[in-house]
Design an enzyme around this catalytic site. Structure first.
Site, short mmCIF file in Angstrom:
data_model
loop_
_atom_site.label_atom_id
_atom_site.label_comp_id
_atom_site.label_asym_id
_atom_site.label_seq_id
_atom_site.Cartn_x
_atom_site.Cartn_y
_atom_site.Cartn_z
N TYR A 1 27.10 3.97 29.85
CA TYR A 1 26.91 3.05 28.72
C TYR A 1 25.44 2.81 28.42
O TYR A 1 25.07 2.60 27.27
CB TYR A 1 27.64 1.72 28.99
N GLU B 1 47.94 13.05 50.13
CA GLU B 1 47.61 13.06 48.70
C GLU B 1 48.11 11.81 47.96
O GLU B 1 47.37 11.20 47.21
CB GLU B 1 48.20 14.32 48.04
N ASP C 1 51.10 17.62 48.06
CA ASP C 1 52.19 18.26 47.32
C ASP C 1 52.08 19.76 47.54
O ASP C 1 51.04 20.26 47.98
CB ASP C 1 52.06 17.99 45.81
#
Lengths: 379, 673
Positions: free
Chosen positions: A113, A212, A264
């Site tokens: 920003y 995970e 996974d």
């Protein structure tokens, strides 16, 4: 283990080293000096940087990690993109020097920003600003914290019998056991996990299991897996943040614990494992500091999907492209990984770790993990 | 063997004249009335074409009003009003309610309709589907009032039947209006009245066309020019296009006393000398009355006419749209898509096939809001009539598909088939006799000569596109460089100088190294006092330059131009002028100016700017001088050009470094914190 002085500043791990080193400013000014001189000599300003691409990863035998190789690229004001990145670099250098003068620090998001005021040099995405900070890390051989830039608190959690000592924001040192002194959410890692912030006191744990998904961390905690098997559970939260990877490195190295990675069974999870164990492409300049070469992949593997007959999804086009890209990734250029990737491509299937719930809530802790861990020699 | 008479009698008994209603039923498709949607389009098309044709013949700027209103379930009221010369009362019934009645069938020139079926077929269709008469209002200038007739087409006799008749006052000096109620369906989009009228407006920029749609929407295709297209002249038949039967008919009908006179005066392209050779070759006496040439003599005559060299058929019967009007029409109708580029329209010289002249015209538009991810649009026209159906079967489409557009900057899978990209092509084939694939006249049949001409015209347009695209690439590159030197470099110098506590260095050497081009700006500015083109040449290269600047414009435009300073050389007949510019040091610039009287129709595209003394890659806003300009260059320029050439070769072997910011890093993007 000796560490390269080139890219991972060893001082950062020294006891009581100040987080922000005054000499971080010096190399930034040297960059400005170099560009100034090129302009003064009528040369088109440029910088040379090592390429952070998978083609430019080289394996560092001594440390067992993948680091940046020797291929260099040039960032030149001859091209619009290059000119913009050069200009941004010096807005950033200016900002860093300003913060040092005012004794301030900034989050990465705040920096994004801050760049609103940089007119044409402003960042278009946080990815862009993060990449530039990494460039500066590489060029100056410093860490972003040395430039007074840090990520937001990430809060990846740790659950297990590990006692640590943390110096909190107020400077008070707290001793915390990551199983007994924390709530259900576990112990939340701060972004700074260096020695001056966190010290390991004691543990009865026999190994670390990095996971995970949050749901699987909860499952293991609820089933009492950490107590039953003396494990430290660390939530990776998808692609793990630097602090998580640094923590895994320190905890396993300093406490001499084996570590397994449980994800996974899909191409993206392979990459999660690679960034934990081998080092990530984008932060290959920090591999000696962030990677944990001892980490082993537990699963879900392509053969697990078959052997345990797990509910699976068809690989998407994107998944297939990701797997094919991994076949040309030097980090996966081992017989084991090739076999794993090719098997997944052949079967065309992927599965989530939570698909083990097909056989009931206890299956993962009573059957799958004990079997796999025994097979790997961890249990 | 002779068949038994009984069967012959049976067959004879079954033979009878088929009524026009049956004829219509059987040929609905070729007549364009096979479904409600198409029937409406055909009706609008026939009425509009008639209106524009009538105006053209009378030398009037066409104003066509097409009103379409819903009248109950699947019934539509169509009315088409034109400002043509009007039709005499006695002609009205036959023109609108009798098939195969028309004035143009036997004429030998290009026109929209020819068979005289169109509008009467629409009337018949309306009669058959709604049992309502066609209402015709028409007024000729000499009469005070308009005649209003309600007509049916008698399907047994192919004769008009007048249902009612009236005389009314009409608030226009002349014109014709036809109103029909028919079974039809209104759509917008492809193959719609809207699309048809839009196409018509493009190729008839002298017409003003208004469409009122059933929901009240009023679409106006404004007139883009007051210039009328030249009227196609009626021409005599040329022997190369004659059939034996036609020749017999002409021999019989002529009033010429001798065969020689018939050959030289009733046919096209036969000179007195050629006539002599023809009769000699056919072994017929030249003084014979034409009507007495029969049978074998006719055949020998025709063979002789085809073997003796004759003057080629005249193209005076053709009515091309013309480059100027193609440009205006496309600009007018496609203006809202804001295309970046209108290629100079291509008009091929007339050619002849089978005794009939034809010519091909092509327009090409690129960029703007035209869809970039689809096949290009092709607007097909035959004799200034849009072709909306059978695109795939048309010789125009095939010619487009068979060209390798990749060479010209459009995407095309495998180098054939319709290319894709933000482009639109207009292809017009004009001829006294167009080979259509069918009576419905929806597609032009394959013909090697027509195909060749279309391909040649497409190639010219495509080359313009390629030039435009390569100029655009160079311009984009340059605008990127301008952004670097104007916006980024000064700040980079300021920041780094500030960080090291030094004065900002002089950036000129860096700027010229980054740009490394000579830039030529040639804006066209219109003011009430005149139109002027202030030319500015800036040397953004790190070395001094000696250059010659050339401009090419139409000789006509050049006649109106004044130059400051005076050119060092001109060739007014070719519209060319050139200057030897003063020596330009790095960052140096020089100016010159072209002036035209106020309101001169000039745009940037009317000028081609060329430079000698530098190679193409260091030039922006102009091209290097083409080799075919036979201009003697000053010695300094020749030397500069040679030096530039050597420099171009030398820089070819520059440092080849990997661009860090272009290097592939996407693999890592999805991975990491």
């Amino acid at each position: 283990m000796p560490r390269s002085r080139a890219r991972a500043p060893p001082k950062t791990t020294d006891e009581d080293a100040p987080r922000v080193r005054a000499d971080a400013l010096k190399p930034t000014l040297a960059l400005a000096q170099s560009i100034y001189e090129q302009l003064d000599h009528g040369e088109i300003p440029r910088m040379r940087l090592p390429l952070r691409t998978k083609q430019n990863l080289t394996f560092l035998e001594r440390e067992g990690v993948w680091k940046l190789g020797r291929q260099m690229g040039t960032r030149s004001a001859r091209k619009l993109d290059g000119a913009l990145m050069l200009l941004r670099t010096f807005y950033l250098v200016d900002f860093i020097n300003e913060m040092a003068r005012d004794r301030k620090t900034s989050t990465l998001r705040e920096l994004y920003y801050i760049s609103e005021a940089w007119e044409e040099a402003k960042f278009h995405s946080e990815d862009e600003s993060n990449l530039l900070i990494e460039d500066l890390e590489v060029l100056c051989e410093r860490l972003r914290e040395d430039f007074r830039l840090h990520p937001e608190e990430n809060g990846a959690s740790v659950i297990g019998d590990l006692t640590i000592r943390e110096k909190n924001r107020k400077g008070v040192v707290k001793t915390i056991n990551c199983r007994d002194d924390v709530g259900d959410g576990g112990y939340a890692l701060p972004f700074n996990v260096e020695k001056e912030k966190i010290q390991f006191v004691s543990t009865k744990a026999k190994f670390v299991i990095a996971i995970e998904c949050g749901g699987m961390v909860d499952r293991l905690a609820e089933n009492g897996f950490d107590e039953q098997y003396n494990a430290i559970l660390v939530h990776l939260k998808g692609q793990p943040a630097r602090s998580t990877r640094r923590f895994l490195r320190r905890v396993t190295e300093e406490l001499k614990l084996p570590i397994v990675v449980f994800t996974d069974g899909d191409p993206w999870s392979f990459r999660i494992y690679a960034s934990v164990a081998y080092g990530a492409i984008k932060t290959a300049h920090l591999s000696s500091y962030l990677a944990t070469p001892a980490a082993e992949f537990l699963g879900v593997t392509a053969s697990d999907i078959e052997n345990y007959d797990l509910p699976s999804d068809k690989l998407s086009e994107q998944d297939i492209r990701a797997l094919q890209a991994e076949l040309t990734d030097p980090r996966f250029a081992t017989a084991e990984w090739r076999a794993e990737i090719e098997l997944m491509l052949k079967n065309g299937k992927k599965a989530e770790q939570q698909s083990l719930a097909k056989y009931g809530l206890n299956y993962v802790t009573e059957h799958y993990l004990p079997e796999k861990l025994t097979e790997m020699g961890v249990l | 063997m002779v068949p038994p008479p009984t069967i012959a009698h049976q067959l004879a008994a079954r033979q009878r004249e088929i009524s026009v209603a049956e004829f219509f039923e059987r040929n609905r498709q070729i007549l364009g009335f096979d479904n409600p949607q198409r029937s409406l389009l055909t009706t609008v098309k026939e009425a509009t074409d008639n209106g524009i044709d009538a105006c053209e013949e009378a030398g009037i700027l066409p104003e066509i009003l097409v009103e379409i209103a819903k009248e109950g379930e699947d019934r539509i009221r169509v009315s088409v009003t034109d400002n043509g010369p009007g039709i005499l009362r006695k002609e009205i019934p036959n023109v609108f309610a009798r098939l195969l009645y028309g004035s143009r069938f036997h004429s030998n020139r290009q026109a929209r309709g020819q068979q005289g079926i169109g509008i009467s077929a629409a009337v018949l269709y309306a009669n058959l589907t709604t049992a309502r008469p066609a209402k015709i209002t028409s007024k000729v200038e000499e009469e005070e009032a308009a005649h209003v007739l309600e007509l049916f087409l008698d399907t047994q006799k192919n004769q008009p039947r007048i249902a009612s008749e009236d005389v009314v006052l009409w608030d226009r000096p002349h014109g014709t209006k036809i109103e029909l109620v028919l079974k039809a369906r209104y759509i917008r989009g492809r193959q719609s009245p809207y699309e048809y009228l839009r196409g018509t407006a493009i190729v008839n920029p002298h017409a003003r066309i208004v469409l009122v749609e059933p929901d009240g929407t009023r679409v106006t295709f404004e007139r883009a020019t007051d210039e009328k297209p030249p009227i196609a002249k009626e021409t005599l038949p040329h022997p190369y296009g004659l059939e034996l039967g036609e020749l017999g008919y002409l021999l019989k009908a002529t009033k010429r006393p001798t065969l020689t006179e018939f050959l030289t005066k009733d046919l096209q392209g036969v000179s007195a000398r050629a006539a002599k050779e023809v009769v000699a070759a056919a072994a017929i006496k030249a003084s014979l009355p034409p009507a007495s040439v029969h049978g074998d003599d006719q055949e020998r005559l025709l063979t002789a006419l085809r073997t003796i060299p004759l003057v080629a058929p005249s193209s005076e019967g053709l009515s091309p749209i013309g480059a100027m009007l193609i440009k205006r029409g496309l600009r007018n109708v496609l203006g809202e898509a804001r295309p970046d580029f209108f290629a100079p329209p291509v008009s091929r010289p007339p050619k002849v096939r089978g005794g009939f002249p034809f010519m091909v015209e092509v327009g090409l538009v690129y960029g703007g809001a035209l869809p970039a991810d689809q096949s290009i649009q092709i607007l097909r026209f035959a004799n200034r009539v849009p072709l909306l159906f059978q695109q795939g079967a048309c010789a125009i489409t095939n010619a487009v598909s068979n060209l390798d557009w990749r060479r010209y900057g459009l995407d095309q899978k495998g180098g054939s088939g319709l290319p894709s990209g933000p482009a639109l092509l207009l292809v017009h084939v004009a001829s006294n006799k167009i080979p259509f694939t069918s009576e419905a006249k929806e597609a032009i049949a394959e013909d090697p000569e027509i195909d060749r001409e279309i391909t040649l015209a497409l190639q010219v347009a495509a080359r313009h596109l390629r030039t435009h695209l390569s100029r655009r690439t160079r311009r984009d590159l340059a605008s990127e460089k301008f952004a670097i030197i104007l916006k980024i470099l000064p700040k980079l110098a300021e920041k780094t100088s500030h960080l090291v506590g030094k004065e900002i260095p002089d950036l000129t050497p860096v700027i010229t190294r980054i740009m490394d081009v000579v830039n030529i700006e040639t804006p066209v500015t219109s003011t009430p006092d005149g139109v002027w083109v202030p030319v500015e040449v800036t040397n953004y290269t790190p070395r001094a330059r000696v250059l010659e600047l050339f401009v090419e414009l139409s000789p006509d435009l050049m006649g109106k131009a004044s130059f400051e300073p005076a050119p060092d050389g001109t060739e007014p007949a070719l519209g060319r002028a050139w200057w030897t510019l003063p020596k330009l040091v790095p960052s140096g610039k020089t100016r010159l100016e072209l002036r035209f009287p106020a309101k001169t129709d000039v745009e940037a595209n009317d000028f081609d700017w060329y430079v000698a003394g530098i190679d193409e890659s260091h030039l922006l806003g102009a091209d290097t001088l083409p080799g075919d300009w036979d201009v003697r260059l000053p010695r300094t320029i020749v030397e500069a050009a040679e030096a530039a050439e050597a420099e171009a070769h030398a820089t070819g072997a520059g440092d080849e470094e990997v661009d860090y910011d272009a290097a592939e890093s996407s693999a890592s993007a999805a991975e990491d914190d």
